[in-house]
Design an enzyme around this catalytic site. Structure first.
Site, PDB file in Angstrom:
ATOM      1  N   HIS A  52     -59.467 -36.346  30.130  1.00  0.00           N
ATOM      2  CA  HIS A  52     -58.810 -37.627  29.840  1.00  0.00           C
ATOM      3  C   HIS A  52     -57.315 -37.552  30.155  1.00  0.00           C
ATOM      4  O   HIS A  52     -56.753 -38.491  30.728  1.00  0.00           O
ATOM      5  CB  HIS A  52     -59.011 -38.004  28.368  1.00  0.00           C
ATOM      6  CG  HIS A  52     -60.406 -38.415  28.040  1.00  0.00           C
ATOM      7  ND1 HIS A  52     -60.719 -39.643  27.494  1.00  0.00           N
ATOM      8  CD2 HIS A  52     -61.587 -37.768  28.184  1.00  0.00           C
ATOM      9  CE1 HIS A  52     -62.026 -39.727  27.314  1.00  0.00           C
ATOM     10  NE2 HIS A  52     -62.573 -38.597  27.722  1.00  0.00           N
ATOM     11  N   ASP A 112     -56.956 -44.195  23.968  1.00  0.00           N
ATOM     12  CA  ASP A 112     -58.408 -44.365  23.978  1.00  0.00           C
ATOM     13  C   ASP A 112     -59.017 -43.935  22.642  1.00  0.00           C
ATOM     14  O   ASP A 112     -59.377 -44.769  21.831  1.00  0.00           O
ATOM     15  CB  ASP A 112     -59.073 -43.674  25.178  1.00  0.00           C
ATOM     16  CG  ASP A 112     -58.617 -42.247  25.423  1.00  0.00           C
ATOM     17  OD1 ASP A 112     -57.862 -41.702  24.591  1.00  0.00           O
ATOM     18  OD2 ASP A 112     -59.029 -41.665  26.437  1.00  0.00           O
TER      19      ASP A 112
END
Length: 462
Positions: A18, A115
């Site tokens: 990520h 996120d």
């Protein structure tokens, strides 16, 4: 109208899969003059900073990750721990909330991208910042999950419910196998705590996606349009699309290591099978061996970058009996980090056997390699279905319906399907792969998406 440049803070999930794509997006935004404060665990910064192409605009903000009982000393990201301990990494990330708030008060960004840090929207509202939930998860995954709301009273969504896509799902060719539903059952189980606030992974993501000011996805309509439209219908909010966000090479690249140049250069163009399953996928020993025996059975040269399987300390002790003698110099299995992007670009490499992690898929699709897919869990499954069943630009290895096991024969079959010139299925797949690559690399596709993305971010700030 010319609008002022944005000041953006990014706080991605503490996983290299990520952090790295967030930094790739930061580069695209910085290229247009926007300023980014990039939050990263302090010892992890050195693992990604070589991708920062605009250090005068992208500033790393180091976070001190607190120790959590049960985590190995010094662990910061999911790649530092075995799979079972990943929920504790979420707990550690949650406990950086106060430090993040102090940084944000000082930085005063216009927008915060995040996120897994579901607490960002509440924090940002106190500080007068807008928030963007930016996900690297495939829209196919998000669409399949759409409408399955889990609250605190609902403990689990059954395997049977996950087998069936939601009503109105745009493509009937995308289905889950029974063994694949178990990840989604676990992630939706409110008794399976993921982080410090006694919520499941699914609940965590649900809060993240519903509390934001804008929902953004790394994708483009040319490839995943029907799934994006379905998400917009289900969520009732427009989606901001960042486009494919194709990774750029590191700022300083020493080139491919000589040992890999020497190995790959022995073989003819497009003949080598390269295999890698990312930093977190650890196979069971029998599956590790079946995978390697599949490469042996194919008769093709291969380079496999894999972690030692469960129960083994080293790659060498886990190899099948007699494997090294039989394979000889045409195959290499190694357990350390490898220069994947440069390996995929080498002219001798013609096939990529991948677990379909998001970063690997992006690197793969802009290479010339054929794709053989063995997804591990979660988003990887839907990435594989999209490429194999919808776009028909790669092939999934056949596996058992209930246990998910593959065999050496099914691995070999997948490789030969895409590699053998006379294979009719292979001819079609290779043509679709070429078309998909040309689309992603077309001159204006990415730049037009980034320009539109920035325009919508500026409108969000007002």
């Amino acid at each position: 109208m010319n609008r002022p440049h944005l000041h953006i803070a990014m706080c991605p999930w503490f996983a290299l899969g990520h952090l790295t794509p967030y930094l790739h997006l930061a580069n695209k935004l910085a290229r247009k003059g926007h300023k980014i404060a990039f939050f990263v665990p302090i010892k992890t910064q050195c693992k990604i900073e070589h991708y920062n192409r605009f250090p005068h605009l992208i500033t790393f903000v180091p976070l001190t990750v607190p120790h959590i009982d049960g985590l190995p000393p010094g662990a910061e990201t999911t790649s530092d721990v075995p799979h079972a301990l990943i929920p504790l990494v979420a707990t550690a990330m949650d406990r950086t909330e106060h430090e993040c708030e102090l940084h944000l008060r000082d930085l005063k960004p216009d927008i915060v991208f995040y996120d897994f840090a579901y607490w960002i929207p509440k924090l940002a509202r106190r500080l007068g910042c807008k928030t963007v939930y930016y996900t690297i998860i495939s829209p196919v995954t998000l669409a399949y999950r759409a409408g399955r709301k889990v609250d605190e009273q609902e403990t689990v969504i059954s395997e049977q419910a996950w087998l069936n896509p939601p009503h109105g799902f745009p493509d009937s060719s995308i289905k889950l196998h029974l063994h694949e539903t178990r990840f989604f059952v676990r992630s939706s189980n409110s008794q399976s705590q993921f982080g410090s606030d006694r919520m499941s992974l699914y609940q965590r993501l649900h809060i993240s996606t519903t509390e934001c000011d804008a929902f953004a996805i790394k994708s483009c309509r040319e490839i995943e349009g029907p799934f994006l439209e379905f998400i917009e219908t289900q969520s009732g909010q427009p989606i901001l699309l960042a486009g494919p966000v194709i990774p750029e090479p590191p700022v300083i690249s020493t080139g491919l290591e000589p040992k890999w140049i020497n190995f790959l250069s022995q073989f003819k163009a497009g003949s080598v099978v390269y295999c890698a399953f990312g930093s977190e996928c650890i196979l069971k020993k029998d599956q590790f061996q079946e995978l390697l025996l599949g490469f042996e059975l194919s008769g093709l040269p291969f380079l496999a970058a894999l972690k030692p399987p469960q129960g083994a300390e080293t790659i060498e002790e886990a190899l099948p009996v007699g494997f090294v003698d039989r394979v000889g110099s045409r195959g290499v299995v190694q357990g350390g980090w490898i220069q994947q992007r440069l390996i995929l670009e080498h002219p001798s490499v013609g096939c990529f056997v991948t677990h379909c992690g998001s970063g690997s898929v992006t690197e793969a699709l802009v290479s010339k390699c054929q794709l053989v897919m063995i997804p591990y869990e979660g988003d990887q499954i839907f990435q594989a279905r999209l490429i194999g069943s919808v776009l028909k630009a790669g092939i999934e290895v056949e596996r058992g319906e209930e246990d998910g096991f593959f065999t050496r024969e099914s691995v070999c079959k997948g490789i030969k399907t895409v590699m053998e010139e006379e294979s009719e299925v292979g001819i079609s797949i290779r043509a679709n792969r070429t078309e998909l690559r040309e689309l992603l690399l077309s001159k204006d596709l990415e730049s037009s998406y980034i320009d539109d993305f920035i325009e919508k971010l500026q409108a969000l700030v007002g």
